[in-house]
Design a protein around this motif. Structure first.
Motif, PDB file in Angstrom:
ATOM      1  N   PRO A 156     -12.344  -0.346   1.004  1.00 49.30           N
ATOM      2  CA  PRO A 156     -11.814  -0.865   2.266  1.00 49.30           C
ATOM      3  C   PRO A 156     -11.497  -2.355   2.124  1.00 49.30           C
ATOM      4  CG  PRO A 156     -14.202  -0.716   2.395  1.00 49.30           C
ATOM      5  CD  PRO A 156     -13.817  -0.186   1.036  1.00 49.30           C
ATOM      6  N   PHE A 157     -10.339  -2.763   2.627  1.00 48.69           N
ATOM      7  CA  PHE A 157      -9.925  -4.166   2.631  1.00 48.69           C
ATOM      8  C   PHE A 157     -10.019  -4.688   4.061  1.00 48.69           C
ATOM      9  CE2 PHE A 157      -8.244  -2.523  -1.155  1.00 48.69           C
ATOM     10  CZ  PHE A 157      -7.553  -3.457  -1.909  1.00 48.69           C
ATOM     11  N   TYR A 158     -10.550  -5.882   4.239  1.00 51.23           N
ATOM     12  CA  TYR A 158     -10.584  -6.522   5.550  1.00 51.23           C
ATOM     13  C   TYR A 158      -9.470  -7.578   5.601  1.00 51.23           C
ATOM     14  CZ  TYR A 158     -12.215  -9.547   9.355  1.00 51.23           C
ATOM     15  OH  TYR A 158     -12.288 -10.318  10.489  1.00 51.23           O
ATOM     16  N   LEU A 159      -8.526  -7.398   6.500  1.00 54.11           N
ATOM     17  CA  LEU A 159      -7.382  -8.310   6.631  1.00 54.11           C
ATOM     18  C   LEU A 159      -7.469  -9.068   7.943  1.00 54.11           C
ATOM     19  CD1 LEU A 159      -4.457  -9.381   6.000  1.00 54.11           C
ATOM     20  CD2 LEU A 159      -3.614  -7.274   7.079  1.00 54.11           C
ATOM     21  N   TYR A 160      -7.380 -10.396   7.862  1.00 55.44           N
ATOM     22  CA  TYR A 160      -7.324 -11.235   9.060  1.00 55.44           C
ATOM     23  C   TYR A 160      -6.064 -12.076   9.003  1.00 55.44           C
ATOM     24  CZ  TYR A 160      -8.120 -14.931  12.421  1.00 55.44           C
ATOM     25  OH  TYR A 160      -7.959 -15.815  13.450  1.00 55.44           O
TER      26      TYR A 160
ATOM     27  N   ALA B  19      -3.543  -7.583  -7.150  1.00 59.16           N
ATOM     28  CA  ALA B  19      -2.114  -7.263  -7.083  1.00 59.16           C
ATOM     29  C   ALA B  19      -1.749  -6.672  -5.726  1.00 59.16           C
ATOM     30  CB  ALA B  19      -1.740  -6.300  -8.206  1.00 59.16           C
ATOM     31  N   TYR B  20      -2.550  -5.730  -5.252  1.00 58.50           N
ATOM     32  CA  TYR B  20      -2.315  -5.154  -3.932  1.00 58.50           C
ATOM     33  C   TYR B  20      -2.426  -6.223  -2.841  1.00 58.50           C
ATOM     34  CZ  TYR B  20      -2.321  -0.171  -5.223  1.00 58.50           C
ATOM     35  OH  TYR B  20      -2.010   1.056  -5.724  1.00 58.50           O
ATOM     36  N   ALA B  21      -3.469  -7.032  -2.923  1.00 60.59           N
ATOM     37  CA  ALA B  21      -3.724  -8.020  -1.873  1.00 60.59           C
ATOM     38  C   ALA B  21      -2.617  -9.057  -1.777  1.00 60.59           C
ATOM     39  CB  ALA B  21      -5.072  -8.700  -2.115  1.00 60.59           C
ATOM     40  N   ILE B  22      -2.176  -9.587  -2.901  1.00 63.90           N
ATOM     41  CA  ILE B  22      -1.139 -10.618  -2.855  1.00 63.90           C
ATOM     42  C   ILE B  22       0.188 -10.022  -2.414  1.00 63.90           C
ATOM     43  CG2 ILE B  22      -0.447 -10.419  -5.277  1.00 63.90           C
ATOM     44  CD1 ILE B  22      -0.745 -13.641  -3.145  1.00 63.90           C
TER      45      ILE B  22
END
Length: 214
Positions: A73-77, A147-150
């Motif tokens: 799980p990624f937390y995005l703000y 890579a996914y995050a950027i």
């Protein structure tokens, strides 16, 4: 032409034809910030972004989102207040971290920092383009995760008109509502709280309560 080539190279990472394990974190970041992904498939109030294939959104509240790959799980703000106020601060790189680097490209800026929190668990925190992603992964998945995050952060496009009408000048100038997205994660991070609830969710097959996200 150069932008098209860079975009194709970056998307090539996610096609399975390029081995991310052979790429350095520096090169992944550089390719990500210069790819200029001008497409989006997720629309929110005041902003939109591109979610790569294989990642899905499982919760969205205000400017906080939980997105999930096939592993983590990624937390995005998304910090729309700092975006509107054009807040800029210098990131101080940390020598005692697994990885720590300031990111600057054209008018966008941020940082990537990674530190070991357990035996084979690494806390990845990446801020760029007035948004931040936090995720805990094993060492072998760090490069793919970055890579996914950027890709997600670089693709965020803000709608000044919508944000201005929603928040208004008084809200934008309120010190109480400003959030310093350059602040590094601490032990009481919202994301770390979420991980505990998410682990329970996986075991119990129940949807976790996201009300703690502020």
């Amino acid at each position: 032409m150069k932008k098209i080539i860079l975009l194709l190279m970056f998307l090539f990472f996610f096609s399975g034809c390029s081995n991310l394990k052979e790429e350095s974190l520096d090169s992944i970041l550089n390719l990500g910030v210069t790819s200029n992904v001008a497409i989006s498939n997720v629309n929110r109030t005041g902003y939109k972004y591109y979610l790569p294939k294989g990642i899905k959104n499982i919760d969205s509240k205000d400017y906080n989102e939980i997105i999930y790959s096939d592993k983590y799980p990624f937390y995005l703000y998304v910090d729309v207040v700092s975006y509107f106020n054009k807040v800029q601060e210098k990131y101080v790189e940390k020598n005692d971290f697994f990885y720590s680097k300031a990111i600057y490209y054209q008018d966008k800026y941020g940082y990537l920092q990674i530190h070991n929190i357990l035996e084979d668990k690494y806390f990845v925190e990446i801020m760029y383009n007035y948004a931040k992603i936090e995720v805990i992964v094993t060492e072998k998945d760090i490069r793919e995760t970055v890579a996914y995050a950027i890709a997600i952060l670089e693709s965020i496009t803000y709608n000044d008109t919508v944000l201005g009408s929603l928040m208004g000048e008084n809200v934008l100038n309120s010190n109480e509502l400003e959030f310093n997205i350059f602040e590094t994660a601490k032990s009481e991070s919202n994301y770390l709280e979420f991980v505990e609830q998410y682990d329970q969710y996986k075991n119990n097959d129940e949807v976790p309560d996201m009300d703690f996200i502020k």
